[in-house]
Structure formats: structure tokens, C-alpha cells
Design a protein around this motif. Structure first.
Motif, PDB file in Angstrom:
ATOM      1  N   GLU A 179      39.855 -19.692  34.693  1.00  0.00           N
ATOM      2  CA  GLU A 179      40.738 -20.417  35.618  1.00  0.00           C
ATOM      3  C   GLU A 179      39.954 -21.367  36.522  1.00  0.00           C
ATOM      4  N   ARG A 205      47.375 -15.446  41.981  1.00  0.00           N
ATOM      5  CA  ARG A 205      46.302 -16.214  42.633  1.00  0.00           C
ATOM      6  C   ARG A 205      46.386 -16.009  44.144  1.00  0.00           C
ATOM      7  N   SER A 231      47.773 -19.570  36.467  1.00  0.00           N
ATOM      8  CA  SER A 231      47.137 -18.473  35.733  1.00  0.00           C
ATOM      9  C   SER A 231      48.042 -18.054  34.582  1.00  0.00           C
ATOM     10  N   ALA A 259      41.328 -14.876  33.033  1.00  0.00           N
ATOM     11  CA  ALA A 259      41.104 -15.166  34.449  1.00  0.00           C
ATOM     12  C   ALA A 259      39.781 -15.896  34.674  1.00  0.00           C
ATOM     13  N   TRP A 309      41.929 -27.410  42.085  1.00  0.00           N
ATOM     14  CA  TRP A 309      43.390 -27.551  42.182  1.00  0.00           C
ATOM     15  C   TRP A 309      43.774 -28.508  43.312  1.00  0.00           C
ATOM     16  N   PRO A 365      45.841 -23.226  33.164  1.00  0.00           N
ATOM     17  CA  PRO A 365      44.958 -22.487  34.082  1.00  0.00           C
ATOM     18  C   PRO A 365      43.488 -22.895  33.987  1.00  0.00           C
ATOM     19  N   GLU A 377      44.877 -18.002  28.314  1.00  0.00           N
ATOM     20  CA  GLU A 377      43.603 -18.176  29.013  1.00  0.00           C
ATOM     21  C   GLU A 377      43.289 -16.933  29.850  1.00  0.00           C
TER      22      GLU A 377
END
Lengths: 95, 372
Positions: B48, B79, B26, B45, B54, B262, B43
Motif C-alpha cells: 500500500e 487505514r 486498501s 498491506a 495519497w 492500494p 494487493e
């Protein structure tokens, strides 16, 4: 504050928690991993390092190598101690 | 060590898998350090990528033979799925490192992260002196919290690196920063001089030390290294403004390292978005391995094919791989230009003379990092 680790025959070397001796399967390669560090040890070093399990003393590690390679004790002891001391000074090994 | 090499020399022709992945979870961060290495356009939120994506990226990295993953940001602990991602990475055999400001952590969460298999924690410090540290990060009480959390890290049995970003407004405390690291029982101290791109470039005059300050700092580090051999490892990153030759950046463009931002864009280095001509690919559209081998952003400066003279025929071309492309663009407007850190660059004297002059003047106020 901890003190400098000095490697001798009675030392029992091991990897501190932030250092991992790891076999990377994808690369088929032994590596030493630490934050921002990656060492690729040669075959002899790997053999010695894999014996650094926090139980075996330097003396017993050297003993095994002397037997396996039929080499003089003092030569092996000197080489092993030098290598382990260097790693300890760089923070890769505790004893 | 004579029997080991730090990394195997790579043949310029072949593309080997990256050694490490920087996972920027993030860009959100409670601190506002004016030298933040994140891009100036941060960037949000809402952009993300999610936990599932991920996890897939982590699996793909491990399958490529990547050794290490650094969870970073911004502040990665914003996160809520950090624990899950650490566990996932740890289960694949990756060496997991958390790069954090620590101010959002408590003891329970540190213990949980340790249980999930985290290998290492790196905490950033803005200074050894609380008031100045909190001023630089623009976060009241931050320094005290960092000291507390460092204790939790050690209590959880986790190794600790103190990351201290040093510059003209805290460099005089370097000896205290070293003592602080020993007192915190850290394994390692990273004395990182500010690198001047993005936010830091906007604030260069506020941070640039003089040559004399830098020489003093180098001497302090060298003495401490000798004194603390086997107690504290000190890594020292010198700003290349006072160098004669450029540093090798991220081990060479597209050779050792990749960064997932992110939003899921894969970057050859964390500052690569500062070069407007680069086109990045997303993990939402391609696998990590595909991107590493095919993404235009990686191919553009990988190897030596892109180099102009004097780089192309330089005998150091496969040592520094042309230095830093982001710095070349930021300082000359041309991303192909010789890195001005190199004395062979026609811009070297002018730019670094200017920076050295800035260092002699009263520092201007900070431009703090924020999401617009």
C-alpha cells in the motif's frame, strides 16, 4: 421518516448536507455535487440556487428576480417553484 | 429538469479532466463478499502507498479540476490515516465520500470523520435479514453492526446512502431493503445488481437472477420511487446480462473517472487489472495528470479509435463508448471484442442463454473473497 418537501412561496429552500453548490476554480464552473451526482446548472439556475441559503424564502428570491429582470411576478414564481420542486423531488434541496 | 443537464456532453476529440476519483486505500477487508468488485489478485498491506503519497495524489486531483473523491477499498477504514486523508481532501474543496462496510467503525470515529469534513457516507448492506446478510459477507454480527453505525452516521449529521447489492439470494427481500433504508433515515438507496467480473464472475451461477425476478424487482423499484419521491432517492443498476445494448461503463473509458489502487496504480476502472494486456502507470512514478493524458492503459480504449465493427460504425458508439472492456475480455477472451451485452455481438445469445440457464438451477456454494 421524512415527508416530501413541497415548495411554495413561503418555503425557505436550502441544500441538505450531502449536497454542495460549489464553484470549481480549475474549471471556472458552478456545480451541484452529491454522491454519484454532478449537475451543471445553467446561468439562470445558478443565480436562483445561490440565493437558496436557508434564510431567504421563495417569495423573496422571486421578488429580487422580478426587480432585476422586470418580469411578471407570476411567470417568475412559476418557473422558480417548478425548478426548485424538481430539485427537491430529486433530493437536492430541502425547505 | 429542463434547465440543467447531468453532465456536459464531451467532445470526443478533447480529453477533459476526470470528474471523480476512486481512491482504493486498501484491499484488506473483514468481509468476504463473493461478488466483491476488487480484482481476484488482491494487493497486500505491504504494497500500500503511504499517507504522503495519497496526499500528493489528492492535491493533484484537485488541481486537475476533479469534483469528487470516493474513499473506498477493500475496507478504507482499515487505514489509520483515513481521517487525515479526508481532511486533506476536504481542505482542497473536493466532495468527500466514504464507501465502507461499516463493521470496523465506532461512534467516536464516525464523529471524528464528520469533524474532518467528510461529506457523505455510503454503507454496504448484504441483505435486510441479518442471518442471510452475515452469510453472504461471511462475517458474523456484521449486519447488526451496520445498523448501529448507520445510526452514528445520522447522529453525526452525515448523509447516508445504503448500498444494497442484490442478486437471486436476496432479491426477494427488496421491499424490506427499501423499508430498512427509510427506517435508517438514509437520503439515498443504491439497488446495485451484481456486475459479473472478477469474484462475481466466479460466483455467477450463485447470483444470477432469472429474467422474471429482475422484472419484478424493476417494478418494485419504480413503485417505491413514486411513493418515496422527495424522501428517498433510489438508484437502480440493472445487470446488463438481460439488456439489448451495453451500459456505458464508468462514463466511457478514460473520460470521466479514474481509480487509484492500494499500490498506487492508476486504473481506468476498478476491474481494469483483469485485462492482462493493459500496462498501468503508478503515482509513484508520474503525476496523476500525466497518467490521465499519457498512460497506455487510458489511451488504449479512450474514444472510438480502437473499435472493431460493428461498433466502429454504430450510431451508439459515442453513447455507450463500446460498453465494458473488462466484460468483453472476461467473456470472449478478446478485450477489443464487442461487449457481449450488446445484441450485435456474436456471443450475445450463447453467453446470456447460459447465464439465464444458470439462474434456473440450484445455486452452487459461494467462493468467498480472500487475499491469497
Amino acid at each position: 421518516m421524512s415527508a416530501r418537501v413541497v415548495i411554495g412561496a413561503d418555503s425557505v429552500p436550502a441544500f441538505p448536507r450531502h449536497v454542495k453548490l460549489h464553484f470549481n476554480k480549475q474549471r471556472e464552473q458552478w456545480v451541484i455535487l452529491a454522491p454519484e451526482r454532478l449537475l451543471v446548472p445553467d446561468e439562470t439556475s445558478i443565480e436562483i440556487l445561490r440565493m437558496c441559503d436557508g434564510a431567504a424564502s421563495v417569495e423573496s428570491i422571486v421578488g429580487k428576480l422580478v426587480e432585476k429582470y422586470n418580469a411578471p411576478h407570476e411567470v417568475i414564481m412559476k418557473d422558480v417553484t417548478l425548478m426548485l420542486q424538481d430539485l427537491a423531488d430529486k433530493g437536492f434541496l430541502v425547505a | 429538469m429542463t434547465t440543467m443537464t447531468k453532465t456536459k456532453p464531451a467532445s470526443p476529440a478533447e480529453v477533459q479532466a476526470p470528474l471523480a476519483v476512486l481512491a482504493e486505500l486498501s484491499h484488506r477487508c473483514p468481509l468476504q463478499c463473493p461478488y466483491c468488485s476488487n480484482p481476484v489478485n488482491l494487493e497486500r498491506a505491504s504494497n500500500e502507498i503511504d499517507t504522503q503519497t495519497w496526499c500528493r495524489v489528492i492535491d493533484e486531483a484537485a488541481a486537475m479540476g476533479v469534483h469528487q473523491i470516493h474513499f473506498s477499498g477493500g475496507e478504507p477504514t482499515v487505514r489509520k490515516d483515513l481521517e487525515e486523508l479526508v481532511k486533506h481532501a476536504s481542505d482542497t474543496g473536493l466532495y468527500t465520500n466514504l464507501i465502507t462496510s461499516a463493521v470496523l467503525l465506532d461512534q467516536k470515529r464516525v464523529e471524528k470523520l464528520a469533524d474532518m469534513g467528510l461529506n457523505h457516507v455510503q454503507i454496504s448492506f448484504q441483505d435486510s435479514e441479518a442471518a442471510n446478510a452475515d452469510r453472504i459477507g461471511n462475517f458474523k454480527g456484521g449486519h447488526k453492526k451496520k445498523i448501529e453505525v448507520s445510526g452514528y452516521v445520522r447522529q453525526a449529521g452525515l448523509p447516508l446512502t445504503v448500498n444494497a447489492v442484490m442478486h437471486r439470494q436476496n432479491l426477494h427481500h427488496l421491499e424490506d431493503v427499501i423499508d430498512m433504508s427509510v427506517e435508517l433515515d438514509a437520503e439515498r438507496l443504491e439497488v446495485a445488481q451484481v456486475q459479473y467480473y472478477g469474484w462475481a464472475l466466479k460466483n455467477r451461477a450463485a447470483f444470477m437472477p432469472t429474467y422474471e425476478q429482475l422484472s419484478w424487482a424493476t417494478e418494485v423499484v419504480e413503485k417505491a420511487r413514486e411513493r418515496l419521491k422527495g424522501v428517498l432517492v433510489i438508484d437502480y443498476v440493472v445487470p446488463d446480462y438481460y439488456a439489448r445494448r451495453p451500459k456505458v461503463c464508468v462514463g466511457g473509458w478514460g473520460r470521466r473517472f479514474l481509480n487509484v489502487n492500494p499500490a498506487g496504480l492508476v486504473l481506468p476502472c476498478h476491474a481494469a487489472e483483469s485485462i492482462p494486456s493493459l500496462k498501468f502507470d503508478s503515482v509513484k512514478d508520474h503525476s496523476l495528470a500525466w497518467i490521465w493524458e499519457n498512460s497506455e492503459a487510458f489511451l488504449k480504449f479512450r474514444g472510438t479509435h480502437w473499435m472493431p465493427e460493428p461498433c466502429r460504425s454504430c450510431d451508439r458508439r459515442e453513447i455507450d463508448w463500446g460498453g465494458c472492456r473488462c466484460q468483453a475480455f472476461a467473456l470472449t477472451g478478446d478485450e477489443f471484442a464487442t461487449d457481449p451485452a450488446c445484441e450485435l455481438s456474436p456471443h450475445h445469445e450463447e453467453i446470456f442463454g447460459l447465464a439465464a440457464a444458470e439462474a434456473e438451477h440450484e445455486p452452487p456454494p459461494f467462493i468467498y473473497r480472500k487475499i491469497r
